[in-house]
Design an enzyme around this catalytic site. Structure first.
Site, PDB file in Angstrom:
ATOM      1  N   LYS A 299       0.744  -1.285   0.081  1.00 38.32           N
ATOM      2  CA  LYS A 299      -0.129  -0.152  -0.063  1.00 38.32           C
ATOM      3  C   LYS A 299       1.008   1.424   0.073  1.00 38.32           C
ATOM      4  CE  LYS A 299      -3.881   1.776   2.805  1.00 38.32           C
ATOM      5  NZ  LYS A 299      -4.836   1.288   3.983  1.00 38.32           N
TER       6      LYS A 299
ATOM      7  N   SER B  36      -9.655   1.493   3.399  1.00 38.46           N
ATOM      8  CA  SER B  36      -8.755   2.418   2.673  1.00 38.46           C
ATOM      9  C   SER B  36      -7.754   1.623   1.751  1.00 38.46           C
ATOM     10  CB  SER B  36      -8.085   3.346   3.615  1.00 38.46           C
ATOM     11  OG  SER B  36      -7.139   2.788   4.377  1.00 38.46           O
TER      12      SER B  36
ATOM     13  N   SER C  31      -9.905  -0.985   7.469  1.00 34.82           N
ATOM     14  CA  SER C  31      -9.244  -0.778   6.254  1.00 34.82           C
ATOM     15  C   SER C  31      -8.588  -1.938   5.402  1.00 34.82           C
ATOM     16  CB  SER C  31      -8.245   0.455   6.422  1.00 34.82           C
ATOM     17  OG  SER C  31      -8.918   1.715   6.441  1.00 34.82           O
TER      18      SER C  31
END
Length: 494
Positions: A97, A178, A202
């Site tokens: 990420k 997220s 997330s």
């Protein structure tokens, strides 16, 4: 072209001449465990794997369905593949990420334009562990900008730098957030695994929404050093994979001194408590859940129904009160040590205002503005007290109390209801996702595919007490074997 031949020659040098004819690219949806077996059998090479996934990203992420899960490919990836280290993850491509620091040719921006101009000085601790284990960092994934802590009106999966990530099962629908890019990339077969991060939902939410495995470990089990923070009390990285076995493999690298077994009969005699009040009201989700409960019973699990989870609302409210205060403190510390043009939350707010057209075309930065006002000693002290109470209510007086009352190994429920349609003007549809109690307590939470509802994935959650990570993974693996519920996406455009 000459460089490509040299890299292929170097990779093939690891393989005897007699095996060259057997070399072939992997299937579209292939696990880390399967790729590891192929590498050990010399049926493929790290370079061929990298080239396969780069090609698939070009065909599915950049063109074709345009999932848009990948923020940036590692420009050095082919050279790395030709000389990667031996180790538990030797030659295996992994995405990470874009809020996890890498000191290489890639950026780390949390999706924000504000951090493009100054790269981190060192790898995040978890990135060091991946590299030492021989993993190949294939690239960075898109995310909800700043891990979805900028605005209450945000659209999950959108960032100023990366644009909008879409759900591979239905491109019109949310990939959730997220860690949207990490989940969508694995679901779409753009890599066998990715690393996401979670503060509250997330990892769990996008994993369940995209139909893959997501594991949020006990907070602190994986070092948070080098992860762009929201609050160190809840932030953690975690694996996002096609199978629980792959998540367990990654945990053995990401966490120090982490070992576990994954017996097929882990469900036999396991006492599992159903959280009915947290399961929502969606009839089709209920039908899938009830069918899964019967399979658990058939595998020898003892299902304890209608377990009450205390203090859910109170713990969540106190945690949120503390989180905005902690955001200011933790983000300021990160930005200051990183250096660059933006070194504090106040400077970040100013940057976003100056670049409003690019940074805020769809939603604002209300949470940032609220957090910036919460810096007085009195407010910080109140936040610390709220955090202490939130952890107590969510952990010892919440999850632990429910487990103890019924002598349970884990709590279970459907992770989510199907995600909604993407609408950048109105933001997220806020469909039900179960994540807050484990997030606030800092306890392990695993989601495993449960099936599809109207073509969209839903997940099945296992939640345990602190440091029960190995047990939760073992239960999830056994559940996965008896359900086999993961479905490959069809990239439906409607």
């Amino acid at each position: 072209m000459k460089r490509r031949r040299l890299l292929q020659t170097a990779a093939l040098a690891l393989c005897p001449a007699s095996c060259e004819k057997k070399l072939s690219p992997p299937a579209p949806f292939v696990t880390l465990a399967d790729l590891d077996a192929k590498l050990k059998a010399r049926e493929t090479t790290p370079l061929l794997l990298v080239e396969h996934f780069i090609d698939r990203i070009a065909r599915i992420d950049r063109t074709g369905p345009k999932v848009n899960a990948i923020m940036e490919l590692n420009p050095e990836v082919k050279a790395i593949a030709a000389s990667c280290k031996p180790g538990l993850l030797h030659g295996l491509p992994v995405l990470i990420k874009d809020n996890i620091d890498t000191a290489d040719a890639m950026h780390t921006t949390a999706g924000s334009l504000a951090l493009r101009g100054h790269k981190p000085k060192r790898d995040a601790a978890l990135v060091m562990r991946l590299r030492e284990a021989g993993a190949i960092i294939l690239g960075k994934t898109n995310l909800s900008e700043w891990a979805n802590i900028r605005s209450p009106n945000s659209t999950s999966g959108w960032s100023a730098r990366g644009g909008l990530t879409r759900n591979p099962h239905k491109l019109t629908h949310s990939a959730s957030g997220s860690s949207s890019g990490s989940a969508a990339a694995v679901a779409a077969g753009l890599a066998p695994a990715a690393i996401g991060t979670e503060t509250n939902g997330s990892i769990i939410s996008p994993a369940s929404a995209c139909g893959i495995v997501g594991f949020k470990p006990t907070v602190g089990l994986i070092s948070g050093a080098g992860i762009i923070p929201i609050t160190h009390h809840q932030d953690t990285a975690g694996p996002m994979t096609l199978t629980v076995r792959d998540a367990a493999l990654l945990m053995q690298v990401l966490a120090a001194d982490f070992t576990l077994e994954l017996p097929r009969d882990a469900l036999k005699g396991a006492r599992l408590g159903v959280l009915r009040q947290q399961s929502g009201k969606h009839p089709q989700v209920f039908a899938l859940f009830e069918a899964a409960l019967q399979k658990l019973r058939d595998a020898g699990a003892i299902i304890v129904d209608s377990v009450e989870l205390p203090n859910v609302r109170e713990a969540g409210s106190l945690s949120w009160k503390a989180m905005l205060i902690e955001l200011r403190t933790d983000l300021n510390a990160y930005l200051e040590q990183r250096g660059g043009d933006v070194r504090s939350l106040s400077e970040l707010i100013a940057f976003n205002e100056k670049h409003r057209d690019a940074e805020m075309p769809h939603f604002g930065q209300e949470f940032f503005e609220q957090a910036e006002k919460l810096g007085s000693p009195e407010i910080i002290a109140a936040g610390q007290e709220a955090r202490k109470m939130a952890q107590q209510l969510a952990g010892p007086e919440g999850i632990d109390a429910a487990l103890k009352e019924h002598d349970l190994d884990a709590l279970i429920c459907p992770t989510n209801d199907p995600v909604g349609v993407i609408n950048l003007k109105t933001g997220d549809t806020n469909d039900r996702v179960f994540s807050t109690p484990a997030a606030v307590a800092g306890y392990p939470h695993l989601t495993v595919p449960l099936g599809l509802v109207d073509g969209l994935p839903v997940g099945f959650s296992f939640i345990g007490t602190a440091k029960a990570d190995a047990r939760i993974l073992a239960l999830g693996h056994a559940f996965e074997q008896v359900t086999q519920a993961r479905v490959a996406p069809t990239f439906n455009a409607g």
